[in-house]
Design a protein around this motif. Structure first.
Motif, mmCIF file in Angstrom:
data_model
loop_
_atom_site.group_PDB
_atom_site.id
_atom_site.type_symbol
_atom_site.label_atom_id
_atom_site.label_comp_id
_atom_site.label_asym_id
_atom_site.label_seq_id
_atom_site.Cartn_x
_atom_site.Cartn_y
_atom_site.Cartn_z
ATOM 1 N N VAL A 139 0.846 -1.188 0.000
ATOM 2 C CA VAL A 139 0.000 0.000 0.000
ATOM 3 C C VAL A 139 0.885 1.243 0.000
ATOM 4 O O VAL A 139 2.063 1.185 0.367
ATOM 5 N N ALA A 140 0.304 2.349 -0.415
ATOM 6 C CA ALA A 140 1.002 3.635 -0.415
ATOM 7 C C ALA A 140 0.100 4.666 0.248
ATOM 8 O O ALA A 140 -1.099 4.731 -0.041
ATOM 9 N N GLY A 141 0.682 5.456 1.147
ATOM 10 C CA GLY A 141 -0.135 6.457 1.831
ATOM 11 C C GLY A 141 0.695 7.310 2.749
ATOM 12 O O GLY A 141 1.916 7.403 2.615
ATOM 13 N N ILE A 142 0.033 7.935 3.721
ATOM 14 C CA ILE A 142 0.715 8.747 4.733
ATOM 15 C C ILE A 142 0.191 8.332 6.102
ATOM 16 O O ILE A 142 -0.958 7.932 6.250
ATOM 17 N N GLN A 150 -8.031 7.187 17.727
ATOM 18 C CA GLN A 150 -8.768 8.433 17.593
ATOM 19 C C GLN A 150 -9.261 8.536 16.158
ATOM 20 O O GLN A 150 -8.915 7.717 15.312
ATOM 21 N N ASP A 151 -10.058 9.538 15.881
ATOM 22 C CA ASP A 151 -10.512 9.757 14.510
ATOM 23 C C ASP A 151 -9.415 10.478 13.723
ATOM 24 O O ASP A 151 -8.746 11.365 14.242
ATOM 25 N N PHE A 152 -9.259 10.111 12.469
ATOM 26 C CA PHE A 152 -8.181 10.682 11.676
ATOM 27 C C PHE A 152 -8.664 11.312 10.363
ATOM 28 O O PHE A 152 -8.021 11.135 9.326
ATOM 29 N N PRO A 153 -9.770 12.041 10.355
ATOM 30 C CA PRO A 153 -10.225 12.637 9.096
ATOM 31 C C PRO A 153 -9.216 13.627 8.526
ATOM 32 O O PRO A 153 -9.100 13.751 7.290
ATOM 33 N N ALA A 154 -8.480 14.322 9.399
ATOM 34 C CA ALA A 154 -7.505 15.300 8.917
ATOM 35 C C ALA A 154 -6.394 14.616 8.122
ATOM 36 O O ALA A 154 -5.839 15.196 7.179
ATOM 37 N N LEU A 155 -6.061 13.376 8.506
ATOM 38 C CA LEU A 155 -5.015 12.656 7.785
ATOM 39 C C LEU A 155 -5.463 12.325 6.365
ATOM 40 O O LEU A 155 -4.675 12.413 5.408
#
Length: 282
Positions: A139-142, A150-155
């Motif tokens: 996979v590729a991502g950050i 926790q919630d990670f919508p900002a990521l």
């Protein structure tokens, strides 16, 4: 049953060391998970982070000590790990709605009891689960490192600022994942927002500023989740921890686990996705 016993032994150990030094290695030994993974599963199961649970237990025990013994406030503060009476008094008053001196003089205080994991009769909850071996993939991502779920919508927003969804789906088969992986000597974990990537598109992913993660072959409990995110994910983890693991004799394998997203409205009651939890037999 083994999971229940391990959990309760670990809680008993924490309880015995509230006025001492809680050893992360001992937590790992008793729970049979790394410290980071136990902390994460504890939070999923109880709704408290492990550090918050320990803090509340210390403040509850401190109130009992002040009420039932002749210990001075400063001695109780030091006993439970506070560097100064002022920091202790501030935390104590926030939790108990009373100062240490007021509680010592007889004012009522909050009581936060130790947790115990036990078998309970629940109302017919079912989820679609299958055991499946997945081949190795990339996979590729950050990612971002955190000490508790926790919630990670900002990521995800940050990921889409590097490349839109339409570009990311072209890197592989179009599958997107939320991935939890242990890092930092098993003391914390990384949550990664990622997409599947094929061999021929690895260099393109790197040019987009994405990190590659090689996922080894593993056996998973694949749970079908229905309903809006993140509620369906929380419900899936609760089912795994409270029902599936104890009933079928599995435990988390310690390798990455995956939120496997599908196309569609993630906030719709009809939304469907999967949770992949790596498993080993107890």
């Amino acid at each position: 049953m083994n999971m229940m016993n391990s959990f309760n032994r670990t809680i008993d150990y924490i309880e015995s060391e509230l006025d001492g030094r809680i050893d992360e290695k001992e937590i790992a030994r008793l729970s049979r998970y790394s410290f980071a993974l136990f902390s994460r599963l504890f939070s999923i199961l109880t709704g408290y982070s492990l550090s918050e649970y320990i803090r509340l237990r210390k403040l509850s025990r401190a109130a009992a000590d002040l009420r039932n013994t002749d210990k001075k406030v400063i001695d109780v503060a030091l006993l439970y790990g506070y560097e100064s009476p002022d920091s202790f008094a501030a935390a104590f008053k926030k939790f108990h709605n009373a100062s240490p001196s007021e509680v010592k003089q007889g004012k009522e205080f909050q009581s936060f009891s130790p947790l115990r994991l036990s078998l309970t009769l629940t109302g017919g909850q079912t989820m679609k689960v299958k055991i499946e071996k997945k081949q190795a993939f990339t996979v590729a991502g950050i990612g971002t490192t955190a000490g508790a779920p926790q919630d990670f919508p900002a990521l995800w927003e940050k990921l889409f600022s590097k490349a839109p969804h339409e570009v990311l789906v072209q890197l592989g088969n179009g599958q997107s994942f939320g991935i939890c992986t242990e890092v930092s000597g098993c003391k914390s974990f990384t949550y990664t927002a990622a997409y599947d990537v094929n061999t021929e598109h690895r260099e393109q992913a790197k040019k987009l500023g994405l990190s590659l993660l090689e996922v080894p072959e593993a056996e998973y409990a694949v749970i079908t989740l229905n309903g809006p995110v993140p509620d369906c994910i929380h419900a899936g983890w609760k089912y795994v921890m409270e029902t599936f693991f104890p009933e079928h004799g599995y435990r988390h394998a310690g390798s990455p686990d995956f939120e496997v997203y599908a196309e569609g409205d993630m906030y719709s009651l009809s939304y469907s996705m999967e949770l992949w939890v790596p498993i080993v037999k107890e």
